[in-house]
Design a protein around this motif. Structure first.
Motif, short mmCIF file in Angstrom:
data_model
loop_
_atom_site.label_atom_id
_atom_site.label_comp_id
_atom_site.label_asym_id
_atom_site.label_seq_id
_atom_site.Cartn_x
_atom_site.Cartn_y
_atom_site.Cartn_z
N PRO A 64 19.34 27.75 -38.91
CA PRO A 64 19.66 27.89 -40.33
C PRO A 64 18.45 27.90 -41.26
N SER A 65 17.33 27.38 -40.82
CA SER A 65 16.16 27.34 -41.70
C SER A 65 15.23 28.54 -41.54
N ASN A 85 8.43 20.94 -34.81
CA ASN A 85 9.18 20.11 -35.77
C ASN A 85 10.32 20.86 -36.45
N LEU A 86 10.91 21.78 -35.74
CA LEU A 86 12.09 22.49 -36.24
C LEU A 86 13.27 21.94 -35.47
N ASN A 87 13.99 21.04 -36.11
CA ASN A 87 15.01 20.27 -35.40
C ASN A 87 16.44 20.59 -35.82
N LEU A 95 13.66 28.26 -26.22
CA LEU A 95 13.63 28.30 -27.68
C LEU A 95 13.81 26.92 -28.29
N LEU A 96 14.70 26.12 -27.73
CA LEU A 96 14.91 24.76 -28.23
C LEU A 96 13.66 23.90 -28.03
N SER A 97 13.03 24.03 -26.88
CA SER A 97 11.83 23.26 -26.59
C SER A 97 10.69 23.64 -27.55
#
Length: 70
Positions: A58-59, A30-32, A22-24
């Motif tokens: 959070p976004s 571009n969701l950092n 999921l992090l990758s």
């Protein structure tokens, strides 16, 4: 669109390994702002969740799909 956030949970270390994927994927899009949470942080953020780990986005948000498709 309403930004309300999302928490992915992992009950054990095996499920926690999915957070890497999921992090990758989030970084490729571009969701950092994703953040890994431990059980203590989870409890402070959402007392009704009982899990070993969390991944906070959070976004993340929700849309009204009916109105979106009109």
């Amino acid at each position: 669109y309403k930004k309300c956030g999302k928490i992915f949970i992992a009950q054990n270390d095996l499920e926690y390994q999915n957070f890497d994927t999921l992090l990758s994927l989030s970084k490729k899009n571009n969701l950092n702002d994703l953040r890994i949470l431990n059980s203590h942080d989870l409890l402070k953020l959402e007392p009704n969740i009982s899990a070993k780990y969390g991944l906070l986005s959070p976004s993340s948000g929700i849309i009204d799909s009916y109105n979106f498709l009109q």
